[in-house]
Scaffold this active site. Structure first.
Site, PDB file in Angstrom:
ATOM      1  N   SER A  87       4.807   6.709   2.603  1.00  0.00           N
ATOM      2  CA  SER A  87       5.359   5.384   2.785  1.00  0.00           C
ATOM      3  C   SER A  87       4.602   4.418   2.083  1.00  0.00           C
ATOM      4  O   SER A  87       3.553   4.262   1.672  1.00  0.00           O
ATOM      5  CB  SER A  87       5.287   4.975   4.026  1.00  0.00           C
ATOM      6  OG  SER A  87       5.564   5.958   5.187  1.00  0.00           O
ATOM      7  N   ASN A 145       0.928  -1.108   0.098  1.00  0.00           N
ATOM      8  CA  ASN A 145      -0.071   0.039   0.023  1.00  0.00           C
ATOM      9  C   ASN A 145       0.880   1.233   0.028  1.00  0.00           C
ATOM     10  O   ASN A 145       2.071   1.242   0.724  1.00  0.00           O
ATOM     11  CB  ASN A 145      -0.882   0.078   1.345  1.00  0.00           C
ATOM     12  CG  ASN A 145      -1.777   1.117   1.419  1.00  0.00           C
ATOM     13  OD1 ASN A 145      -2.530   1.718   0.261  1.00  0.00           O
ATOM     14  ND2 ASN A 145      -1.678   1.893   2.441  1.00  0.00           N
ATOM     15  N   ASP A 198      -2.680   0.690   7.665  1.00  0.00           N
ATOM     16  CA  ASP A 198      -1.515   1.452   7.673  1.00  0.00           C
ATOM     17  C   ASP A 198      -0.629   0.961   8.511  1.00  0.00           C
ATOM     18  O   ASP A 198       0.481   1.768   9.042  1.00  0.00           O
ATOM     19  CB  ASP A 198      -1.883   3.126   7.663  1.00  0.00           C
ATOM     20  CG  ASP A 198      -2.763   3.453   6.403  1.00  0.00           C
ATOM     21  OD1 ASP A 198      -2.705   2.791   5.500  1.00  0.00           O
ATOM     22  OD2 ASP A 198      -3.532   4.289   6.891  1.00  0.00           O
ATOM     23  N   HIS A 224       0.814   5.115   1.393  1.00  0.00           N
ATOM     24  CA  HIS A 224       0.137   5.968   2.320  1.00  0.00           C
ATOM     25  C   HIS A 224       1.012   7.226   2.209  1.00  0.00           C
ATOM     26  O   HIS A 224       2.115   7.351   2.623  1.00  0.00           O
ATOM     27  CB  HIS A 224       0.282   5.250   3.666  1.00  0.00           C
ATOM     28  CG  HIS A 224      -0.566   6.024   4.695  1.00  0.00           C
ATOM     29  ND1 HIS A 224      -1.800   6.164   4.553  1.00  0.00           N
ATOM     30  CD2 HIS A 224      -0.219   6.720   5.544  1.00  0.00           C
ATOM     31  CE1 HIS A 224      -2.236   6.775   5.648  1.00  0.00           C
ATOM     32  NE2 HIS A 224      -1.391   7.143   6.426  1.00  0.00           N
TER      33      HIS A 224
HETATM   34  C1  GRF Z   1      -2.322   8.873  -2.818  1.00  0.00           C
HETATM   35  O1  GRF Z   1      -2.038  10.143  -2.280  1.00  0.00           O
HETATM   36  C2  GRF Z   1      -2.161   7.669  -2.072  1.00  0.00           C
HETATM   37  O2  GRF Z   1      -0.974   7.911  -1.034  1.00  0.00           O
HETATM   38  C3  GRF Z   1      -3.334   7.715  -0.983  1.00  0.00           C
HETATM   39  O3  GRF Z   1      -4.422   7.954  -1.854  1.00  0.00           O
HETATM   40  C4  GRF Z   1      -3.934   8.793  -3.116  1.00  0.00           C
HETATM   41  C5  GRF Z   1      -4.360   8.101  -4.338  1.00  0.00           C
HETATM   42  O4  GRF Z   1      -4.203   9.105  -5.237  1.00  0.00           O
HETATM   43  N1  GRF Z   1      -3.306   6.531  -0.566  1.00  0.00           N
HETATM   44  P1  GRF Z   1      -4.117   8.440  -6.694  1.00  0.00           P
HETATM   45  O5  GRF Z   1      -5.650   7.870  -6.763  1.00  0.00           O
HETATM   46  O6  GRF Z   1      -3.657   7.507  -7.072  1.00  0.00           O
HETATM   47  O7  GRF Z   1      -4.044   9.543  -7.690  1.00  0.00           O
END
Ligand code: GRF
Length: 230
Positions: free
Chosen positions: A150, A121, A159, A123
């Protein structure tokens, strides 16, 4: 349990089949597609799945002829049934690695049990700081000097799984949530591509719940410096 991925006889990485789960915009998915199409990422994106039929991420997958799946959580009795069905589809797609890229759901512990070490994932915080939502707002409110993102292996804890790598950016005095998020997003894309690349090449793996890199136990997360994990 160890999960490592295959190499050819001359140690070239095979294309690792991956599934990407995304609920929204899909800019991280786009970064993976771009890197793959530029010949820089040894993966085969075999499925893009979403819990939102209208997610732009699905549209960009379709535009690149990547198989897509939209599952509506409202059609399932509960979260566990949704997750078991989702992972059944993922299993049949042939994916060996699942990348959560803006997938806004908590996954059921039982549904992902068999996938330990094979789900990551991204985050937008320097974990363990700011698990959950509104990470940019919380970093600003705390007066932090730096922020970051991360990539971690996914466990049942939100997370909370072992962190593979992080990218750090300074917080400027004039930053608001929007400017901070936008500056970080560009780094997130590099971080995610670098982590998927490291897993696909067999450099990074989860063994007995601990991240290993190049055969060594990782004592602290790798850092993304100039697009490279160090
Ligand atoms: C990103 O900021 C990611 O870190 C978080 O959600 C957002 C997704 O953005 N988990 P995208 O859909 O990839 O543009």
């Amino acid at each position: 349990m160890t999960t490592t991925f295959s190499h050819t006889a001359n140690n070239e990485p095979m294309s690792l089949p991956i599934a990407v789960l995304a609920s929204g915009r899909g800019s991280n998915l786009a970064a993976l597609i771009d890197a793959h199409e530029a010949g820089k990422l040894p993966v085969d994106i075999v499925l893009v799945a979403s819990d939102k039929a209208e997610a732009p991420a699905l549209r960009s997958a379709e535009a690149h002829d990547i198989p897509t799946l939209a599952l509506d959580p409202k059609s399932f009795a509960n979260r566990r049934e949704f997750d078991f069905t989702l992972f059944e589809y993922i299993y049949h797609s042939g994916a060996q690695l699942v990348v959560l890229a803006g997938f806004m759901r908590i996954l059921d512990a039982q549904a992902i049990q068999a996938w330990q070490g094979r789900i990551i994932n991204i985050h937008p915080s320097l974990l363990p700081k700011y698990r959950g939502l509104h990470t940019h707002r919380r970093a600003l409110a705390a007066g932090d000097a730096e922020h970051g993102a991360s990539v971690h292996f996914v466990t049942a804890e939100l997370d909370g799984g072992p962190v593979i790598a992080q990218t750090r950016i300074p917080i400027h005095s004039g930053d608001d949530e929007e400017t901070l998020a936008a500056r970080l997003l560009a780094q997130e894309h590099r971080l995610l591509v670098a982590c998927v690349d490291a897993i696909a090449r067999g450099r990074v793996a989860l063994r007995d719940g601990v991240v290993h890199c190049d055969g060594e136990t990782l004592r602290e997360p790798l850092r993304l410096v100039n697009g490279t994990l160090t």
